[in-house]
Design a protein around this motif. Structure first.
Motif, mmCIF file in Angstrom:
data_model
loop_
_atom_site.group_PDB
_atom_site.id
_atom_site.type_symbol
_atom_site.label_atom_id
_atom_site.label_comp_id
_atom_site.label_asym_id
_atom_site.label_seq_id
_atom_site.Cartn_x
_atom_site.Cartn_y
_atom_site.Cartn_z
ATOM 1 N N GLY A 1 -8.508 -5.431 10.936
ATOM 2 C CA GLY A 1 -7.501 -4.725 10.155
ATOM 3 C C GLY A 1 -7.924 -3.364 9.657
ATOM 4 O O GLY A 1 -7.079 -2.488 9.463
ATOM 5 N N THR A 2 -9.212 -3.118 9.444
ATOM 6 C CA THR A 2 -9.645 -1.824 8.912
ATOM 7 C C THR A 2 -10.009 -0.861 10.040
ATOM 8 O O THR A 2 -10.431 -1.280 11.129
ATOM 9 C CB THR A 2 -10.858 -1.980 7.974
ATOM 10 O OG1 THR A 2 -11.231 -0.696 7.469
ATOM 11 C CG2 THR A 2 -12.043 -2.589 8.696
ATOM 12 N N THR A 3 -9.849 0.428 9.787
ATOM 13 C CA THR A 3 -10.219 1.451 10.764
ATOM 14 C C THR A 3 -11.642 1.951 10.558
ATOM 15 O O THR A 3 -12.131 2.761 11.335
ATOM 16 C CB THR A 3 -9.260 2.657 10.666
ATOM 17 O OG1 THR A 3 -9.280 3.156 9.324
ATOM 18 C CG2 THR A 3 -7.842 2.256 11.050
ATOM 19 N N VAL A 4 -12.303 1.477 9.507
ATOM 20 C CA VAL A 4 -13.670 1.915 9.204
ATOM 21 C C VAL A 4 -14.670 1.063 9.969
ATOM 22 O O VAL A 4 -14.627 -0.169 9.907
ATOM 23 C CB VAL A 4 -13.958 1.820 7.695
ATOM 24 C CG1 VAL A 4 -15.414 2.206 7.416
ATOM 25 C CG2 VAL A 4 -13.011 2.715 6.913
ATOM 26 N N GLY A 5 -15.562 1.718 10.702
ATOM 27 C CA GLY A 5 -16.625 1.011 11.388
ATOM 28 C C GLY A 5 -17.836 0.854 10.491
ATOM 29 O O GLY A 5 -18.202 -0.245 10.091
ATOM 30 N N ALA A 6 -18.470 1.962 10.138
ATOM 31 C CA ALA A 6 -19.643 1.925 9.267
ATOM 32 C C ALA A 6 -19.857 3.287 8.628
ATOM 33 O O ALA A 6 -19.431 4.318 9.148
ATOM 34 C CB ALA A 6 -20.890 1.515 10.050
ATOM 35 N N THR B 1 -22.532 9.813 7.096
ATOM 36 C CA THR B 1 -21.850 9.663 8.374
ATOM 37 C C THR B 1 -20.870 8.504 8.315
ATOM 38 O O THR B 1 -21.240 7.410 7.917
ATOM 39 C CB THR B 1 -22.848 9.372 9.511
ATOM 40 O OG1 THR B 1 -23.877 10.327 9.491
ATOM 41 C CG2 THR B 1 -22.172 9.362 10.862
ATOM 42 N N LEU B 2 -19.629 8.741 8.714
ATOM 43 C CA LEU B 2 -18.683 7.649 8.845
ATOM 44 C C LEU B 2 -18.200 7.576 10.281
ATOM 45 O O LEU B 2 -17.740 8.565 10.847
ATOM 46 C CB LEU B 2 -17.482 7.818 7.914
ATOM 47 C CG LEU B 2 -16.480 6.657 7.998
ATOM 48 C CD1 LEU B 2 -15.967 6.247 6.629
ATOM 49 C CD2 LEU B 2 -15.320 6.994 8.928
ATOM 50 N N THR B 3 -18.339 6.401 10.893
ATOM 51 C CA THR B 3 -17.844 6.175 12.244
ATOM 52 C C THR B 3 -16.670 5.215 12.191
ATOM 53 O O THR B 3 -16.671 4.265 11.409
ATOM 54 C CB THR B 3 -18.945 5.596 13.151
ATOM 55 O OG1 THR B 3 -19.505 4.428 12.535
ATOM 56 C CG2 THR B 3 -20.058 6.608 13.374
ATOM 57 N N PRO B 4 -15.647 5.437 13.024
ATOM 58 C CA PRO B 4 -14.470 4.577 12.998
ATOM 59 C C PRO B 4 -14.699 3.282 13.758
ATOM 60 O O PRO B 4 -15.582 3.188 14.618
ATOM 61 C CB PRO B 4 -13.413 5.437 13.692
ATOM 62 C CG PRO B 4 -14.200 6.272 14.660
ATOM 63 C CD PRO B 4 -15.506 6.559 13.969
ATOM 64 N N ALA B 5 -13.890 2.277 13.441
ATOM 65 C CA ALA B 5 -13.987 0.989 14.123
ATOM 66 C C ALA B 5 -13.663 1.122 15.601
ATOM 67 O O ALA B 5 -14.119 0.322 16.423
ATOM 68 C CB ALA B 5 -13.045 -0.020 13.462
#
Length: 407
Positions: free
Chosen positions: A228-233, A249-253
């Motif tokens: 459900g979330t678009t956030v990977g890490a 750093t933010l990477t998407p799901a």
């Protein structure tokens, strides 16, 4: 050095520091896709690191505490920010829309509001300097031009060399961060990320790195359950000596490149020269004072519809007007825009700007009725035909389900 094992992890529960226990930041949402994109700026960034220094082992809990206890008052350096939200090319229209909305009747191109949207896409170089709580400077280096935002005591100055315009505001006197402040360093982004950590979050230490010539630990924050979330890490490089975040750093799901990369390429902890924070409007420059623009002192600096620091929405919408569905990384903010009819599609009756914006979104329907979903690689927003807005770092399907079920 290999990543540290799972015994170094923490779920950021009630035993953690206050910054790791706060609820996730709430969004206030505009009714145009450009505003949705701008609202993500307070969330994310990173930069390529190098090296693999051999540092003493540390737990995630200890590293979070090290960040919370960091008290770097003086520094100067260069920060590089790259943003890839996957937005369509609007040919500069987004800057015109948002800066125009921020100016009102007597605005200035030097107003920080108009500059915030420039960080929503592309790669930018910032020079930063700080000397305590009362003196900071951020300069956005552009092609053949420079924009500077200077806080010196009670005064906040913005200067756009391209237009030769000056904006003057007043800093808050209670020690709080001013609304004029642009997110400029990995610390700004790390603070927002740590506020979002709750019992739906996994926090681990994932080895070491070297950033801007400094040895650092890597703290990794990610959802326990990715559905459900678009956030990977989210990865934060933390200076091993001072505890200052050096990179975020933010990477998407969905994978691929980071949504935003922000990190120091150069940093010094020596006190900047006092003259760094001096500013006198150049002769002949147009000067706009915030009180002349009809804005209460300290109240400017947000893109219309972007998150307010106290969680309340902009343009008169307070906490009571915003409902939050779900929990943690799957949280969805819901508010009533007061606009009936939704966003007209490109083939509908709407024309002009409304029709253009409608063509950028995806038409959806469900038990809630009909609406339009505007998407980025991180934040998605559903605007229904009855004027409701659902927004979060969640998938389009999650937004439709929330609109259908109210949960």
């Amino acid at each position: 050095m290999a990543p540290y094992e799972s015994d170094d992890s923490t779920d950021a529960t009630a035993d953690g520091p206050p910054s790791a226990r706060r609820k996730a930041a709430r969004y206030a949402v505009p009714v145009a896709v450009v505003g949705v994109a701008a609202a993500t700026i307070g969330l994310v960034p990173a930069l390529a690191d190098s090296g693999d220094p051999d540092l003493p082992k540390i737990s995630a809990q200890q590293l979070i505490e090290k960040i919370a206890q960091s008290d770097v008052q003086r520094l100067s350096g260069t920060v590089k920010i790259s943003t890839d939200l996957g937005l369509p090319d609007l040919g500069g229209l987004e800057n015109s829309l948002v800066s125009g909305a921020g100016k009102g009747g007597g605005g200035s191109s030097a107003d920080p509001t108009s500059k915030l949207t420039e960080l929503a896409s592309g790669t930018h170089t910032l020079r930063v300097a700080a000397d305590g709580q009362d003196r900071q400077k951020v300069s956005l280096i552009e092609s053949a031009a420079e924009y500077s935002l200077i806080h010196n005591g009670k005064d906040v100055w913005g200067y756009d060399s391209k237009s030769d315009e000056v904006y003057h505001g007043t800093a808050p006197q209670d020690g709080a961060k001013g609304e004029h402040q642009l997110p400029a360093t990995p610390k700004d982004f790390a603070e927002e990320a740590l506020k979002s950590a709750d019992d739906t979050t996994s926090v681990t230490v994932d080895g070491t790195a070297q950033v801007a010539g400094r040895d650092a630990y890597k703290l990794v924050i990610k959802p326990k359950h990715a559905s459900g979330t678009t956030v990977g890490a989210i990865s934060i490089a933390v200076d091993s000596k001072t505890g200052l975040p050096l990179k975020f750093t933010l990477t998407p799901a969905s994978g691929g490149a980071a949504v935003v990369d922000a990190g120091f390429t150069r940093i010094s902890f020596a006190a900047p020269a006092a003259s760094t924070f001096d500013f006198t409007p150049p002769k002949g420059a147009k000067v706009t004072d915030e009180k002349d623009a009809g804005v209460p002192a300290g109240g400017q600096g947000r893109v219309p519809g972007a998150p307010h620091r106290d969680g309340a929405a902009h343009q008169g919408l307070g906490e009571k007007d915003t409902k939050v569905l779900g929990k943690g990384w799957n949280s969805i903010a819901v508010l009533d825009s007061g606009t009936k009819g939704g966003i007209p599609s490109s083939t509908g009756k709407g024309g002009g700007l409304d029709g253009f914006l409608g063509s950028l979104g995806d038409q959806v329907s469900g038990k809630f009725g009909k609406g339009t979903v505007f998407s980025t690689r991180l934040v998605n927003a559903l605007i229904t035909d009855d004027g409701k807005v659902y927004v979060g770092a969640v998938t389009k399907e999650a937004l439709v389900k929330a609109a259908d079920t109210g949960r």
